[in-house]
Design an enzyme around this catalytic site. Structure first.
Site, PDB file in Angstrom:
ATOM      1  N   ALA A   1     -21.887 -26.787 -13.172  1.00 17.62           N
ATOM      2  CA  ALA A   1     -21.141 -26.704 -11.917  1.00 17.62           C
ATOM      3  C   ALA A   1     -19.712 -26.246 -12.191  1.00 17.62           C
ATOM      4  O   ALA A   1     -19.161 -26.552 -13.253  1.00 17.62           O
ATOM      5  CB  ALA A   1     -21.121 -28.072 -11.251  1.00 17.62           C
TER       6      ALA A   1
ATOM      7  N   GLY B   1     -25.553 -28.243 -14.974  1.00 20.86           N
ATOM      8  CA  GLY B   1     -26.333 -27.497 -13.988  1.00 20.86           C
ATOM      9  C   GLY B   1     -26.870 -26.177 -14.534  1.00 20.86           C
ATOM     10  O   GLY B   1     -27.856 -25.650 -14.019  1.00 20.86           O
TER      11      GLY B   1
ATOM     12  N   GLU C   1     -30.023 -27.182 -16.042  1.00 14.22           N
ATOM     13  CA  GLU C   1     -30.972 -27.490 -14.953  1.00 14.22           C
ATOM     14  C   GLU C   1     -31.521 -26.207 -14.325  1.00 14.22           C
ATOM     15  O   GLU C   1     -32.687 -26.153 -13.922  1.00 14.22           O
ATOM     16  CB  GLU C   1     -30.280 -28.376 -13.911  1.00 14.22           C
ATOM     17  CG  GLU C   1     -29.993 -29.753 -14.490  1.00 14.22           C
ATOM     18  CD  GLU C   1     -29.387 -30.705 -13.496  1.00 14.22           C
ATOM     19  OE1 GLU C   1     -28.283 -30.387 -12.994  1.00 14.22           O
ATOM     20  OE2 GLU C   1     -29.975 -31.752 -13.225  1.00 14.22           O
TER      21      GLU C   1
ATOM     22  N   GLU D   1     -23.367 -34.781 -17.794  1.00 11.84           N
ATOM     23  CA  GLU D   1     -23.016 -35.395 -16.505  1.00 11.84           C
ATOM     24  C   GLU D   1     -22.622 -36.868 -16.611  1.00 11.84           C
ATOM     25  O   GLU D   1     -21.664 -37.299 -15.988  1.00 11.84           O
ATOM     26  CB  GLU D   1     -24.175 -35.250 -15.501  1.00 11.84           C
ATOM     27  CG  GLU D   1     -24.321 -33.848 -14.927  1.00 11.84           C
ATOM     28  CD  GLU D   1     -25.197 -32.927 -15.757  1.00 11.84           C
ATOM     29  OE1 GLU D   1     -25.392 -33.188 -16.961  1.00 11.84           O
ATOM     30  OE2 GLU D   1     -25.689 -31.934 -15.199  1.00 11.84           O
TER      31      GLU D   1
HETATM   32  N1  CAA Z   1     -16.389 -25.016 -14.474  1.00 12.96           N
HETATM   33  C1  CAA Z   1     -15.315 -24.224 -14.288  1.00 12.96           C
HETATM   34  N2  CAA Z   1     -14.705 -23.563 -15.293  1.00 12.96           N
HETATM   35  C2  CAA Z   1     -15.224 -23.715 -16.521  1.00 12.96           C
HETATM   36  C3  CAA Z   1     -16.333 -24.512 -16.789  1.00 12.96           C
HETATM   37  C4  CAA Z   1     -16.945 -25.187 -15.696  1.00 12.96           C
HETATM   38  N3  CAA Z   1     -18.039 -25.932 -15.819  1.00 12.96           N
HETATM   39  N4  CAA Z   1     -16.599 -24.477 -18.105  1.00 12.96           N
HETATM   40  C5  CAA Z   1     -15.678 -23.674 -18.646  1.00 12.96           C
HETATM   41  N5  CAA Z   1     -14.829 -23.212 -17.707  1.00 12.96           N
HETATM   42  C6  CAA Z   1     -13.672 -22.332 -17.854  1.00 12.96           C
HETATM   43  C7  CAA Z   1     -12.489 -23.078 -18.461  1.00 12.96           C
HETATM   44  O1  CAA Z   1     -11.776 -23.758 -17.456  1.00 12.96           O
HETATM   45  C8  CAA Z   1     -11.723 -21.942 -19.088  1.00 12.96           C
HETATM   46  O2  CAA Z   1     -10.992 -21.295 -18.071  1.00 12.96           O
HETATM   47  P1  CAA Z   1      -9.429 -20.900 -18.331  1.00 12.96           P
HETATM   48  O3  CAA Z   1      -9.470 -19.902 -19.447  1.00 12.96           O
HETATM   49  O4  CAA Z   1      -9.000 -20.304 -17.028  1.00 12.96           O
HETATM   50  O5  CAA Z   1      -8.733 -22.148 -18.714  1.00 12.96           O
HETATM   51  C9  CAA Z   1     -12.810 -20.975 -19.523  1.00 12.96           C
HETATM   52  O6  CAA Z   1     -13.983 -21.337 -18.810  1.00 12.96           O
HETATM   53  C10 CAA Z   1     -13.114 -21.086 -20.987  1.00 12.96           C
HETATM   54  O7  CAA Z   1     -13.382 -22.448 -21.266  1.00 12.96           O
HETATM   55  P2  CAA Z   1     -12.742 -23.189 -22.525  1.00 12.96           P
HETATM   56  O8  CAA Z   1     -11.339 -22.726 -22.763  1.00 12.96           O
HETATM   57  O9  CAA Z   1     -12.925 -24.659 -22.325  1.00 12.96           O
HETATM   58  O10 CAA Z   1     -13.656 -22.615 -23.680  1.00 12.96           O
HETATM   59  P3  CAA Z   1     -14.223 -23.375 -24.957  1.00 12.96           P
HETATM   60  O11 CAA Z   1     -14.941 -22.349 -25.740  1.00 12.96           O
HETATM   61  O12 CAA Z   1     -13.162 -24.149 -25.639  1.00 12.96           O
HETATM   62  O13 CAA Z   1     -15.286 -24.453 -24.371  1.00 12.96           O
HETATM   63  C11 CAA Z   1     -17.093 -25.228 -22.997  1.00 12.96           C
HETATM   64  C12 CAA Z   1     -16.399 -24.020 -23.635  1.00 12.96           C
HETATM   65  C13 CAA Z   1     -17.696 -26.126 -24.072  1.00 12.96           C
HETATM   66  C14 CAA Z   1     -18.200 -24.673 -22.109  1.00 12.96           C
HETATM   67  C15 CAA Z   1     -16.064 -26.067 -22.185  1.00 12.96           C
HETATM   68  O14 CAA Z   1     -15.355 -25.181 -21.327  1.00 12.96           O
HETATM   69  C16 CAA Z   1     -16.683 -27.148 -21.366  1.00 12.96           C
HETATM   70  O15 CAA Z   1     -16.985 -28.227 -21.883  1.00 12.96           O
HETATM   71  N6  CAA Z   1     -16.883 -26.895 -20.042  1.00 12.96           N
HETATM   72  C17 CAA Z   1     -17.423 -27.906 -19.134  1.00 12.96           C
HETATM   73  C18 CAA Z   1     -18.925 -27.989 -19.277  1.00 12.96           C
HETATM   74  C19 CAA Z   1     -19.498 -29.103 -18.424  1.00 12.96           C
HETATM   75  O16 CAA Z   1     -19.108 -30.252 -18.515  1.00 12.96           O
HETATM   76  N7  CAA Z   1     -20.502 -28.745 -17.610  1.00 12.96           N
HETATM   77  C20 CAA Z   1     -21.211 -29.679 -16.772  1.00 12.96           C
HETATM   78  C21 CAA Z   1     -20.660 -29.670 -15.400  1.00 12.96           C
HETATM   79  S1  CAA Z   1     -21.429 -30.913 -14.388  1.00 12.96           S
HETATM   80  C22 CAA Z   1     -22.822 -30.160 -13.836  1.00 12.96           C
HETATM   81  O17 CAA Z   1     -23.094 -29.043 -14.106  1.00 12.96           O
HETATM   82  C23 CAA Z   1     -23.766 -30.991 -13.027  1.00 12.96           C
HETATM   83  C24 CAA Z   1     -23.996 -30.510 -11.679  1.00 12.96           C
HETATM   84  O18 CAA Z   1     -23.574 -31.147 -10.766  1.00 12.96           O
HETATM   85  C25 CAA Z   1     -24.823 -29.355 -11.402  1.00 12.96           C
END
Ligand code: CAA
Length: 259
Positions: free
Chosen positions: A69, A115, A118, A138
């Site tokens: 998400a 997501g 998923e 999550e």
């Molecule tokens: N939503 C929005 N932006 C995201 C994102 C997300 N889920 N994941 C990454 N980004 C963005 C970051 O904000 C960043 O943007 P900026 O450059 O503008 O700051 C860009 O992508 C690059 O991310 P990172 O700098 O963090 O890159 P990284 O290589 O260090 O890490 C990552 C990558 C491991 C994917 C890390 O970004 C991360 O942990 N993201 C969150 C993942 C997460 O928790 N996903 C689950 C969400 S909950 C869900 O999906 C359930 C649902 O309800 C459907």
């Protein structure tokens, strides 16, 4: 060169295969509300498109399939807004790929989180790049996977492993995903798209009716008792008789024998 379909999705259709690219690489292809709406609409279109025999989903940019998400978008909303949005979207989102009759393949080319995983779990077949990273974080964010993973992951890899992965929220790599049976196979990063497309072409080249009927019967195996599933399989098989495809295939065999 990918062809823009909407502002956040690319679509290329070639030789029976539709390639759908989640195109928000600046946000690791995270699922915005707009992208979700576009994907739901596109899935229906592709299912109806006679030129499409199979669909491949991939992420743009090479680093992520989909990071789940869009947490930036979500973080700006009130609980009431998220509640209303979920009431509207959940029923449309939860099965939008899994209910497609055309076979679907997730080509997982990087982060496949929350997501995003998923979404991949809704696909019929998952292939991963060796560089892919998986996880359902999550619970670490104060939620639980609410777009199908609590039901689809145990069916894919067993209850024990699903509980371990969902309750810890830990990340894991492509090799482990393959060992768990979460992905059908792991391939070198640079061959992923070609491999997924070739697999989709092989499926799309088979008689469409038999592929669809086989898919529906396989899906029924996850929903019913064995006796009900076997009955479903028989009904699916009998429907294939109504097409001329099988006759053409078998006549070619018979002709070879006579020659
Ligand atoms: N939503 C929005 N932006 C995201 C994102 C997300 N889920 N994941 C990454 N980004 C963005 C970051 O904000 C960043 O943007 P900026 O450059 O503008 O700051 C860009 O992508 C690059 O991310 P990172 O700098 O963090 O890159 P990284 O290589 O260090 O890490 C990552 C990558 C491991 C994917 C890390 O970004 C991360 O942990 N993201 C969150 C993942 C997460 O928790 N996903 C689950 C969400 S909950 C869900 O999906 C359930 C649902 O309800 C459907």
């Amino acid at each position: 060169m990918a062809t823009p379909h909407t502002s956040e999705l690319d679509l290329d259709i070639e030789r029976g295969v539709a390639l759908v690219t989640l195109n928000r690489p600046h946000a690791m292809n995270a699922l915005s509300i707009q992208m979700r709406a576009d994907l739901i609409e596109l899935a229906t279109k592709l299912d109806r498109d006679a030129d499409v025999g199979a669909v491949v989903f991939i992420g743009a940019g090479g680093k992520a399939f989909c990071a789940g998400a869009d947490l930036n978008e979500r973080g700006q909303k009130s609980a009431q807004e998220l509640y209303d949005e979920r009431r509207y979207f959940r029923s449309r989102w939860i099965n939008f790929i899994s209910s497609m009759v055309k076979p679907t393949i997730a080509a997982i080319n990087g982060y496949c989180l929350g997501g995003g995983l998923e979404l991949a779990l809704q696909c019929d077949i998952r292939i991963a790049s060796e560089q892919a990273t998986f996880g359902l974080p999550e619970v670490t964010l104060g939620f639980l996977p609410g777009a199908g993973a609590t039901q689809r992951l145990p069916r894919a890899i067993g209850l024990q492993k699903a509980k371990e992965l969902i309750l810890t929220g830990r990340r894991f790599g492509a090799r482990e995903a393959e060992e768990l049976g979460l992905v059908a196979r792991t391939v070198p990063h640079e061959t992923l798209l070609a491999g997924a497309t070739e697999l989709a072409r092989t499926i799309a080249a088979n008689p469409r009716l038999s592929v669809i009927q086989a898919k529906l019967a396989l899906n029924a195996s996850q929903e019913t008792f064995v006796s009900g599933g076997l009955q479903f399989e028989n009904e699916a098989w009998l429907s294939c008789l109504l097409s001329d495809a099988w006759k053409g295939k078998l006549e070619r065999f018979a002709g070879r024998k006579d020659a």
